[in-house]
Every structure is written in C-alpha cells, then in structure tokens.
Design a protein around this motif. Structure first.
Motif, PDB file in Angstrom:
ATOM      1  N   ILE A   1      -7.428 -14.679 -53.971  1.00 55.89           N
ATOM      2  CA  ILE A   1      -7.204 -16.121 -53.976  1.00 55.89           C
ATOM      3  C   ILE A   1      -6.872 -16.522 -52.553  1.00 55.89           C
ATOM      4  CG2 ILE A   1      -5.825 -18.020 -54.897  1.00 55.89           C
ATOM      5  CD1 ILE A   1      -5.149 -16.137 -57.264  1.00 55.89           C
ATOM      6  N   VAL A   2      -7.767 -17.277 -51.937  1.00 59.54           N
ATOM      7  CA  VAL A   2      -7.579 -17.729 -50.562  1.00 59.54           C
ATOM      8  C   VAL A   2      -7.029 -19.140 -50.609  1.00 59.54           C
ATOM      9  CG1 VAL A   2      -8.715 -18.213 -48.375  1.00 59.54           C
ATOM     10  CG2 VAL A   2      -9.489 -16.310 -49.773  1.00 59.54           C
ATOM     11  N   GLY A   3      -5.915 -19.343 -49.965  1.00 65.41           N
ATOM     12  CA  GLY A   3      -5.288 -20.657 -49.940  1.00 65.41           C
ATOM     13  C   GLY A   3      -3.795 -20.511 -50.104  1.00 65.41           C
ATOM     14  N   PRO A   4      -3.075 -21.587 -49.910  1.00 65.48           N
ATOM     15  CA  PRO A   4      -1.617 -21.521 -49.990  1.00 65.48           C
ATOM     16  C   PRO A   4      -1.146 -21.281 -51.413  1.00 65.48           C
ATOM     17  CG  PRO A   4      -2.348 -23.782 -49.712  1.00 65.48           C
ATOM     18  CD  PRO A   4      -3.559 -22.919 -49.598  1.00 65.48           C
ATOM     19  N   GLY A   5      -0.521 -20.152 -51.637  1.00 66.32           N
ATOM     20  CA  GLY A   5      -0.010 -19.810 -52.954  1.00 66.32           C
ATOM     21  C   GLY A   5       1.502 -19.745 -52.973  1.00 66.32           C
ATOM     22  N   SER A   6       2.151 -20.254 -51.926  1.00 67.44           N
ATOM     23  CA  SER A   6       3.601 -20.141 -51.796  1.00 67.44           C
ATOM     24  C   SER A   6       4.358 -20.827 -52.924  1.00 67.44           C
ATOM     25  CB  SER A   6       4.059 -20.726 -50.458  1.00 67.44           C
ATOM     26  OG  SER A   6       3.427 -20.059 -49.402  1.00 67.44           O
ATOM     27  N   VAL A   7       3.855 -21.946 -53.410  1.00 65.99           N
ATOM     28  CA  VAL A   7       4.549 -22.675 -54.461  1.00 65.99           C
ATOM     29  C   VAL A   7       4.628 -21.835 -55.737  1.00 65.99           C
ATOM     30  CG1 VAL A   7       4.426 -24.709 -55.958  1.00 65.99           C
ATOM     31  CG2 VAL A   7       3.922 -24.913 -53.522  1.00 65.99           C
ATOM     32  N   LEU A   8       3.555 -21.125 -56.060  1.00 62.79           N
ATOM     33  CA  LEU A   8       3.542 -20.310 -57.270  1.00 62.79           C
ATOM     34  C   LEU A   8       4.121 -18.922 -57.073  1.00 62.79           C
ATOM     35  CD1 LEU A   8      -0.008 -21.151 -58.644  1.00 62.79           C
ATOM     36  CD2 LEU A   8       2.172 -21.939 -59.527  1.00 62.79           C
ATOM     37  N   TYR A   9       3.854 -18.301 -55.910  1.00 63.86           N
ATOM     38  CA  TYR A   9       4.158 -16.886 -55.727  1.00 63.86           C
ATOM     39  C   TYR A   9       5.241 -16.584 -54.702  1.00 63.86           C
ATOM     40  CZ  TYR A   9      -0.225 -16.251 -58.248  1.00 63.86           C
ATOM     41  OH  TYR A   9      -1.223 -16.293 -59.181  1.00 63.86           O
ATOM     42  N   GLY A  10       5.702 -17.547 -53.935  1.00 61.54           N
ATOM     43  CA  GLY A  10       6.715 -17.308 -52.913  1.00 61.54           C
ATOM     44  C   GLY A  10       6.113 -17.250 -51.518  1.00 61.54           C
ATOM     45  N   SER A  11       6.974 -17.063 -50.530  1.00 59.23           N
ATOM     46  CA  SER A  11       6.551 -17.172 -49.132  1.00 59.23           C
ATOM     47  C   SER A  11       5.554 -16.108 -48.699  1.00 59.23           C
ATOM     48  CB  SER A  11       7.771 -17.138 -48.210  1.00 59.23           C
ATOM     49  OG  SER A  11       8.449 -15.907 -48.355  1.00 59.23           O
ATOM     50  N   ASN A  12       5.474 -14.973 -49.394  1.00 58.87           N
ATOM     51  CA  ASN A  12       4.500 -13.956 -49.024  1.00 58.87           C
ATOM     52  C   ASN A  12       3.073 -14.398 -49.288  1.00 58.87           C
ATOM     53  OD1 ASN A  12       6.939 -11.840 -50.058  1.00 58.87           O
ATOM     54  ND2 ASN A  12       6.003 -11.483 -48.078  1.00 58.87           N
ATOM     55  N   ALA A  13       2.866 -15.448 -50.051  1.00 56.70           N
ATOM     56  CA  ALA A  13       1.528 -15.913 -50.409  1.00 56.70           C
ATOM     57  C   ALA A  13       1.084 -17.116 -49.583  1.00 56.70           C
ATOM     58  CB  ALA A  13       1.482 -16.243 -51.890  1.00 56.70           C
ATOM     59  N   MET A  14       1.595 -17.237 -48.364  1.00 57.76           N
ATOM     60  CA  MET A  14       1.262 -18.393 -47.525  1.00 57.76           C
ATOM     61  C   MET A  14      -0.240 -18.508 -47.259  1.00 57.76           C
ATOM     62  SD  MET A  14       2.775 -19.397 -43.811  1.00 57.76           S
ATOM     63  CE  MET A  14       1.604 -18.591 -42.741  1.00 57.76           C
ATOM     64  N   LEU A  15      -0.926 -17.374 -47.025  1.00 59.28           N
ATOM     65  CA  LEU A  15      -2.362 -17.395 -46.740  1.00 59.28           C
ATOM     66  C   LEU A  15      -3.215 -17.044 -47.951  1.00 59.28           C
ATOM     67  CD1 LEU A  15      -2.385 -15.706 -43.222  1.00 59.28           C
ATOM     68  CD2 LEU A  15      -2.503 -18.137 -43.762  1.00 59.28           C
ATOM     69  N   GLY A  16      -2.634 -16.398 -48.947  1.00 62.20           N
ATOM     70  CA  GLY A  16      -3.416 -16.037 -50.124  1.00 62.20           C
ATOM     71  C   GLY A  16      -2.768 -14.935 -50.938  1.00 62.20           C
ATOM     72  N   VAL A  17      -3.448 -14.573 -52.026  1.00 58.22           N
ATOM     73  CA  VAL A  17      -2.967 -13.556 -52.951  1.00 58.22           C
ATOM     74  C   VAL A  17      -4.115 -12.599 -53.241  1.00 58.22           C
ATOM     75  CG1 VAL A  17      -2.030 -13.115 -55.262  1.00 58.22           C
ATOM     76  CG2 VAL A  17      -1.387 -15.204 -54.026  1.00 58.22           C
ATOM     77  N   ILE A  18      -3.820 -11.295 -53.228  1.00 60.62           N
ATOM     78  CA  ILE A  18      -4.796 -10.271 -53.588  1.00 60.62           C
ATOM     79  C   ILE A  18      -4.200  -9.483 -54.742  1.00 60.62           C
ATOM     80  CG2 ILE A  18      -6.028  -8.209 -52.830  1.00 60.62           C
ATOM     81  CD1 ILE A  18      -5.736  -9.378 -49.957  1.00 60.62           C
ATOM     82  N   ASN A  19      -4.880  -9.493 -55.887  1.00 60.01           N
ATOM     83  CA  ASN A  19      -4.417  -8.781 -57.075  1.00 60.01           C
ATOM     84  C   ASN A  19      -5.427  -7.687 -57.408  1.00 60.01           C
ATOM     85  OD1 ASN A  19      -2.959  -8.048 -59.349  1.00 60.01           O
ATOM     86  ND2 ASN A  19      -3.806  -9.674 -60.616  1.00 60.01           N
ATOM     87  N   VAL A  20      -5.000  -6.439 -57.344  1.00 61.09           N
ATOM     88  CA  VAL A  20      -5.851  -5.301 -57.670  1.00 61.09           C
ATOM     89  C   VAL A  20      -5.616  -4.954 -59.140  1.00 61.09           C
ATOM     90  CG1 VAL A  20      -6.394  -2.900 -57.152  1.00 61.09           C
ATOM     91  CG2 VAL A  20      -5.719  -4.447 -55.304  1.00 61.09           C
ATOM     92  N   ILE A  21      -6.679  -5.035 -59.934  1.00 59.08           N
ATOM     93  CA  ILE A  21      -6.601  -4.715 -61.358  1.00 59.08           C
ATOM     94  C   ILE A  21      -7.084  -3.276 -61.532  1.00 59.08           C
ATOM     95  CG2 ILE A  21      -7.352  -5.341 -63.684  1.00 59.08           C
ATOM     96  CD1 ILE A  21      -5.788  -7.558 -62.240  1.00 59.08           C
ATOM     97  N   THR A  22      -6.246  -2.439 -62.158  1.00 57.02           N
ATOM     98  CA  THR A  22      -6.617  -1.030 -62.340  1.00 57.02           C
ATOM     99  C   THR A  22      -7.332  -0.828 -63.673  1.00 57.02           C
ATOM    100  OG1 THR A  22      -4.442  -0.524 -63.268  1.00 57.02           O
ATOM    101  CG2 THR A  22      -4.737  -0.181 -60.899  1.00 57.02           C
ATOM    102  N   LYS A  23      -8.052   0.282 -63.758  1.00 59.02           N
ATOM    103  CA  LYS A  23      -8.802   0.615 -64.967  1.00 59.02           C
ATOM    104  C   LYS A  23      -7.853   1.053 -66.076  1.00 59.02           C
ATOM    105  CE  LYS A  23     -12.996   2.043 -62.624  1.00 59.02           C
ATOM    106  NZ  LYS A  23     -13.901   3.145 -62.323  1.00 59.02           N
ATOM    107  N   ARG A  24      -8.263   0.790 -67.283  1.00 54.74           N
ATOM    108  CA  ARG A  24      -7.562   1.280 -68.462  1.00 54.74           C
ATOM    109  C   ARG A  24      -8.025   2.714 -68.722  1.00 54.74           C
ATOM    110  NH1 ARG A  24      -5.120  -2.922 -71.664  1.00 54.74           N
ATOM    111  NH2 ARG A  24      -4.465  -1.059 -72.771  1.00 54.74           N
TER     112      ARG A  24
END
Length: 174
Positions: free
Chosen positions: A94-117
C-alpha cells in the motif's frame, strides 16, 4: 488520502526470479522503490526516499504483525527481514500515507507479507541456491542459501491444527 495497492503473488515471484523483498518492491510494485547501497535496503515511495532511516517510514508486516523495531522503527527489507521466500503466498503493498490507520511507521506506505498455509506448503521441501557476485578489488564474491521446511495439517484433541516452518542459512562473501 489517496493510496495505491499492489498485490504480488508467489507465482509472480517465481516467474520473475525474485529472491528478496527488496527485489519484489523494485520489479513488481508500482510506486515503491528500494535501494541497497551498503547491504541495508532503503525504501521509499512516491519519489520520497529518506536515506539512513532504515525503513522507519514504511511499516513492514507479516500476516498483519508489525516487524518494525519498537525503539527506532527500523525495518529490514533485504535478507535481514528473515522471510523465507518459499513461505510467501503474496505481498500486499500500500503506497501512500497510512499513518492515521497504522501509526507513524506507515508514513510512506505499508507492506504486508502473507505467508502460506500448511495446505499450500504440504510435505517436506528443500532449497539450495548460489550466485557469483561482482566483488571489489578484482575478487569476485559469492553467496549461498540453503534451507528446508515443511507444512503439515493435523488434529489434536479433536481440533484441527497446522504447522508450517522453514529454516534457512545464508552466507555472503565479497
């Protein structure tokens, strides 16, 4: 605030020979950019790359759990992230300001790695890979990665469970 989302699948990682999270961001994600000047990847988005912040402005998640360090906010996007690529099902960027939802570490974006079941990583598997790297002072470098893992579904006390694991060793010379 506007945000752009990209999902990178395990099939795309295999198809394009991507071996690190840093490479996945550079080659398959739109809007996110990674540089690796001294074996510590710097990640930026939308033309903003803050050097020597060690990923403190991009939130790195594995299955929704934050990997950024608490005291400095640093996250590692190269092999130091410790994410075996054989266990990755997809990478959500997710590229864009995510600070409101995720906190200050998400100022530039969020990367979520989904692992296999476990069902996607069924049985035992092993991986060995090596590469010859351009060295400095005329001597070539090399790397070696070896790993083994497994995925099992089981029943314990009448409840279904699953176990997925992957261990690996990485060596870099030069």
């Amino acid at each position: 605030a506007p945000a752009q989302t990209t999902v990178i699948t395990a099939g795309e990682l295999r198809r394009f020979g991507v071996r690190t999270l840093e490479e996945a961001l550079n080659f398959l994600s739109s809007g996110m950019h990674a540089e690796n000047p001294h074996n510590a990847a710097e990640v930026g988005a939308r033309g903003v790359l803050i050097t020597q912040d060690y990923g403190a402005h991009v939130l790195l998640l594995i299955d929704g759990h934050a990997l950024n360090e608490v005291w400095g906010g640093a996250a590692y996007f190269e092999r130091g992230a410790g994410i075996p690529f054989e266990l990755i099902d997809s990478i959500e960027v997710i590229v864009g300001p995510g600070s409101v939802l995720y906190g200050s570490n998400a100022m530039l974006g969020v990367i979520n790695v989904i692992t296999k079941r476990a069902r996607d990583h069924q049985g035992l598997n092993a991986v060995v890979e090596s590469e010859i790297l351009p060295g400095h002072e005329g001597a070539p470098g090399w790397s070696l990665r070896a790993g083994a893992g497994a995925g099992f579904e089981f029943e314990l006390f009448g409840e279904k469970g699953e176990l997925t694991f992957q261990g690996e060793h990485y060596t870099l010379e030069g």
